[in-house]
Every structure is written in C-alpha cells, then in structure tokens.
Design an enzyme around this catalytic site. Structure first.
Site, mmCIF file in Angstrom:
data_model
loop_
_atom_site.group_PDB
_atom_site.id
_atom_site.type_symbol
_atom_site.label_atom_id
_atom_site.label_comp_id
_atom_site.label_asym_id
_atom_site.label_seq_id
_atom_site.Cartn_x
_atom_site.Cartn_y
_atom_site.Cartn_z
ATOM 1 N N HIS A 77 -3.550 -12.192 -2.678
ATOM 2 C CA HIS A 77 -3.533 -11.309 -1.513
ATOM 3 C C HIS A 77 -2.189 -11.464 -0.813
ATOM 4 O O HIS A 77 -1.773 -12.584 -0.489
ATOM 5 C CB HIS A 77 -4.668 -11.660 -0.555
ATOM 6 C CG HIS A 77 -4.791 -10.694 0.582
ATOM 7 N ND1 HIS A 77 -5.109 -11.079 1.859
ATOM 8 C CD2 HIS A 77 -4.599 -9.353 0.632
ATOM 9 C CE1 HIS A 77 -5.133 -10.012 2.645
ATOM 10 N NE2 HIS A 77 -4.821 -8.962 1.924
ATOM 11 N N ASP A 78 -1.504 -10.351 -0.577
ATOM 12 C CA ASP A 78 -0.135 -10.424 -0.072
ATOM 13 C C ASP A 78 -0.023 -11.163 1.254
ATOM 14 O O ASP A 78 0.952 -11.888 1.495
ATOM 15 C CB ASP A 78 0.494 -9.027 0.028
ATOM 16 C CG ASP A 78 -0.376 -8.002 0.744
ATOM 17 O OD1 ASP A 78 -1.379 -8.387 1.384
ATOM 18 O OD2 ASP A 78 -0.055 -6.804 0.644
ATOM 19 N N ASN A 114 -7.456 -7.871 11.680
ATOM 20 C CA ASN A 114 -6.609 -6.749 11.284
ATOM 21 C C ASN A 114 -6.319 -5.853 12.480
ATOM 22 O O ASN A 114 -7.217 -5.563 13.281
ATOM 23 C CB ASN A 114 -7.302 -5.905 10.210
ATOM 24 C CG ASN A 114 -7.177 -6.491 8.830
ATOM 25 O OD1 ASN A 114 -7.217 -7.707 8.670
ATOM 26 N ND2 ASN A 114 -7.025 -5.643 7.833
ATOM 27 N N GLY A 117 8.150 -7.239 7.060
ATOM 28 C CA GLY A 117 9.145 -6.238 7.412
ATOM 29 C C GLY A 117 9.259 -5.992 8.900
ATOM 30 O O GLY A 117 10.348 -5.714 9.417
ATOM 31 N N ALA A 173 0.802 -1.221 0.000
ATOM 32 C CA ALA A 173 0.000 0.000 0.000
ATOM 33 C C ALA A 173 0.838 1.275 0.000
ATOM 34 O O ALA A 173 0.285 2.365 -0.107
ATOM 35 C CB ALA A 173 -0.937 -0.004 1.203
ATOM 36 N N THR A 174 2.172 1.153 0.118
ATOM 37 C CA THR A 174 3.037 2.329 0.054
ATOM 38 C C THR A 174 4.141 2.191 -0.989
ATOM 39 O O THR A 174 4.662 3.200 -1.465
ATOM 40 C CB THR A 174 3.681 2.627 1.424
ATOM 41 O OG1 THR A 174 4.383 1.459 1.873
ATOM 42 C CG2 THR A 174 2.618 2.997 2.455
ATOM 43 N N SER A 175 4.531 0.965 -1.328
ATOM 44 C CA SER A 175 5.604 0.773 -2.295
ATOM 45 C C SER A 175 5.451 -0.578 -2.982
ATOM 46 O O SER A 175 4.668 -1.434 -2.544
ATOM 47 C CB SER A 175 6.978 0.866 -1.623
ATOM 48 O OG SER A 175 7.146 -0.199 -0.696
#
Length: 492
Positions: free
Chosen positions: A242-243, A302, A411, A15-17
């Site tokens: 889906h990641d 979530n 991460g 969602a950012t990179s």
C-alpha cells in the site's frame, strides 16, 4: 552502513499516474532517478469504471527494458499501489477482466445493505478497525457477490493490485499485509483475513494468497519476463504494497511523538502506534487501523486531499500555463476564510464539475460564492487546512503520547501555501518532506530485504541524511481560531 553502491527498481502506481524509479544507495545516502512516467486513467465502459491493468503491466515492462538497456545492475524490484482494488484470477492462471476502480459508483448504498443482510457495522469495525468507505474491498466484493459478477463466480484467486502485478512478474501469489489491511477483511488482532467476513461475500480464505509481511522475497522474474526485458532472475520483493504504508516508512524521525499527513490525491493523517485503536469513539469518528511495517499500526483518517484542487484546475485549461505557484500566489492575495467547504462532503467525491460542486455548496450554506480561479483555490486551501486541524485534534485525543509536530510527506509537501496554512491551523510546527516518500519507502524496504539495512531505525537515519526538510512555524493563531469556529458551524 552501506559501503557499496546498490541499485533498486521501484514501481510506484498512484490513482492518476505511475512511475518506475531507480533508487541508488551509496555511502549511507539514497538518490532517486525517475526512469519512466505514465498515465493511469480510469476507463469507463459497460456502465462501470475500470483500471487498464495490462497497460500498467506494459509500462512496467518498458521500465525494466530501459533499465537493461542502460546496464543498471538492479538488486531487486518492489511494487506499491493504491489500496482496496483487486484482480480475479481463473483456474488457468489468467486474469479475469480488468479490475474495477474504487471510484465506480456501483457501491453507493452497498454498506447499508451489507450491514442489514450480512454483518453489522459494529461487528465489522470490532473485527477490522477499518474506517467505513463505500469503496472498501469488503463492499466491492459484496456488491459483486449479490449482483452475480461472472468473474468473481469463476475466480480461483483474488489478488490485491500490487500482489497481482507481482504475480505477473513472478508467477507467485501472496497477500501482502499492508495492502490487505485496506480491504476491511483483515483482523489486526489475528494478523489474517477474517473468515466470517470472507464468507459473507461468498469467498473462501484459500482464494487469497499467503499473508506476507513487508520486506519478504516473493520470487524471481519468470523466464518469460527475463526474455522480454533481457534481465536476469532478479528477485521481486513484497515491499509495503500500500503506497501510504511505504510513504510512512520513509518519514525521517527517530521518535513516535508526531503525526503524519501523506498529501496527494488523498490526504491521510495519522500516527504510528504499536497496536490497533478500536473504540466506540474511533468508530464514531470513522478512523482506520491499517498495517504498517515491523508490526506497527497506522491509525489514520482519510481526507479528500488534493483531488478537489486537481479536478478544479482541470476545468480551466488556461491554469496549466499559469502554473501552480502563480495561481497560489494570486490565491494568497485573496481575503481568507470568505468561503469554506467540508472537503469530505460526498458532493466532492466525483462530481461532473468540481467548480460547480464548490459553488453550489457555498450557495446552500449561504456563503459568498467564489467565482475566479484564485478565489476557488483559496476556498479549497483554507478548507483543507481547517479540516486537517479537525482531524489533528481528534488524533491528539487518541494518541498514547503527546504530538509535538506534523510531518507532511508526498507530493503535497511541495505546496508552500498549504503547508503554512496547515501549520497555522493545527498550531504545531510542520516538517515538509520527503516529496518522494512512497518511492523512498519502497526502495528502503527492498534494501532491508536484501540485508543492506537492519530495520526501520537505520532506514530512517539514511533518509534523514539524504533529504532536506522545510520547517513551517504556526502563525496568525487568532485569525485561524476564528476561522475554525466558522468552519465547524458550516460543517456540523
């Protein structure tokens, strides 16, 4: 076991990179090389927030061109992305405007309208077992339907993000199971999209692609893509689109007695189970049942995750030069549990200032207000670890087996401070790694599709042989028990 070196091309979009990655399988081990990395910014225009879809496609082409330039003999290509969002395709096969971002505020309040005017909350959960979040595809589509969205009105097909990118590479349309399961349109009991829910948003089942399991060949690169990249007709594989599903596939375990925490912008904590868990209690606590590989269900919840930390750091430019490690060392030196927040409070979803949101929350709850970056960082990590404990305790009450450990992947598995706090808070050993779980899962599912590995057990054996896990044992039980009681009182 794999004897000859094989190369797989993974496209991993967050969602950012985003990144393109080469995964090499050789002698029973996997190695990764990042080819390209690029931003994935949200574009604000016309009162809405969109993804720049053609920019993402262009970056994929650049990655494929680089692979050709380096003469890498790619076996196949796989794409994983975030969930919920989608693209409309017209009669002529062209995309109809950029996809709206799940962070667009247009769906705020839409759930309540939907339950009142379309299908009840209880019936939706009974059908799907999916947690209620305002940005689920169901509510995005309903909002577009009632507002007369022109792209939706003229759409021939609806494709979820990884499926839309696969379509641009192959010309083939599918509906990959794991990403479809995030939509709140899929019924895990039937294994297909639910007709009643689709009709409630003004669409038909035939507007979505054929339901496709992870590890299925979609088709080869089109002639157009072959000319642009110089590559041959390489097959594109439907991995776990889906990641998080790809990430969970990469957990190096050989038994089911564990919980996982996929730690990134979002934190997703859950278990792998043979069947969906849909009960009054799971509805009350807003747990979700998403598709996994080989017929499993990812029962999870979530949690806001590192989004709060990332946004907080962005407001202090000097923190970029300070670095994560130094900031966290200074935060660890601060006195713990002075200020606590509920990371999942709506005020932290997308505030104009995350620092002010944290400070105002503390003021409203009559807590000391964190002022310095180390104090705010300590507040965030203390609170996340305590929220993890709350969700972990709920998972223990649902799991049909004892949970003996927590695997942290993604991460966030590199965050030593938060990993230790999580072990302390949850009271079980934490095993951190792999960091690149999503890309590894993507690549291993490509290997399965090509026949290089037989199934999930062999996949996980290879992953276990290829990485080093870091283990964290619980500490300071008394202090964390006291902090948890304080946290529950603040967040009740």
């Amino acid at each position: 076991m794999i004897e000859n070196k094989k190369y797989f091309f993974a496209i991993d979009l967050g969602a950012t990179s985003g990144r393109t990655i080469i995964g090499t399988l050789d002698n029973g081990k996997i190695e990764l090389e990042e080819l390209t990395r690029f931003d994935n910014p949200i574009i604000e225009t016309g009162g809405h927030f969109y993804w720049d879809f053609y920019a993402l496609y262009h970056e994929i082409i650049l990655g494929l061109q680089l692979a050709h330039k380096r003469h890498i003999p790619i076996q196949s290509i796989g794409i994983d992305t975030w969930g919920c969002d989608f693209v409309f395709v017209g009669d002529d096969g062209a995309l109809m405007r950029n996809p709206m971002s799940y962070r667009d505020p247009c769906t705020m309040g839409t759930m309540e309208e939907y339950f009142k005017d379309a299908v009840s909350k209880e019936k939706v959960y009974e059908k799907t077992g999916i947690q209620f979040m305002n940005f689920n595809s169901l509510f995005q589509l309903y909002q577009m339907h009632v507002s007369g969205n022109s792209a939706m009105r003229h759409a021939k097909q609806v494709l979820f993000i990884p499926d839309a990118l696969s379509y641009m590479l192959t010309g083939k349309t599918i509906c990959e199971y794991t990403v479809a399961s995030t939509s709140q349109l899929l019924n895990p009991k039937t294994g297909d999209l639910d007709e009643e829910l689709i009709h409630s948003v003004g669409l038909k089942r035939e507007q979505f692609g054929k339901m496709t399991s992870p590890g299925t060949v979609i088709g080869p690169l089109t002639e157009e893509i072959q000319k642009q990249t110089g590559l041959p007709a390489i097959p594109v594989i439907a991995v776990a689109g889906h990641d998080t599903a790809s990430a969970v596939a990469a957990i190096p375990t050989q038994d089911e007695k564990y919980a996982y925490l996929s730690s990134g912008t979002w934190s997703l904590m859950g278990i792998e189970n043979k069947h969906a868990i849909i009960t009054d209690k799971s509805l009350q606590l807003n747990f979700t049942n998403e598709g996994g590989i080989e017929g499993t269900t990812r029962f999870l919840k979530n949690i806001c995750g590192m989004w709060i930390y990332e946004r907080f750091r962005s407001e202090w430019p000097e923190l970029k030069s300070l670095g994560h490690r130094k900031l966290q060392e200074e935060a660890a030196a601060e006195k713990g549990f002075q200020s606590l927040i509920n990371p999942d409070d709506p005020v932290f979803a997308n505030p104009s200032s995350m620092v002010l949101a944290i400070q105002n929350y503390c003021k409203e709850h009559q807590e000391p207000v964190p002022e310095t970056p180390p104090q705010i960082c300590r507040c965030i990590f203390d609170s996340l670890a305590l929220r993890y404990r709350q969700v972990f305790n709920w998972l223990e009450s649902f799991a049909p087996f004892g949970i003996s450990r927590l695997h942290i992947i993604g991460g966030g598995s590199l965050n030593v401070m938060l990993n230790q706090f999580t072990a302390n808070s949850c009271g079980v050993p934490v095993l951190a790694g792999p960091q690149e779980s999503t890309a590894i899962g993507n690549i291993m599912l490509q290997a399965k599709a090509s026949g290089e590995v037989k199934g999930i057990r062999e996949m996980r054996e290879i992953i276990a042989e290829s990485i080093d896990l870091r283990r964290y044992e619980p500490q300071d039980k008394k202090h964390w028990d006291e902090a948890y009681r304080k946290y529950l009182n603040i967040c009740k």
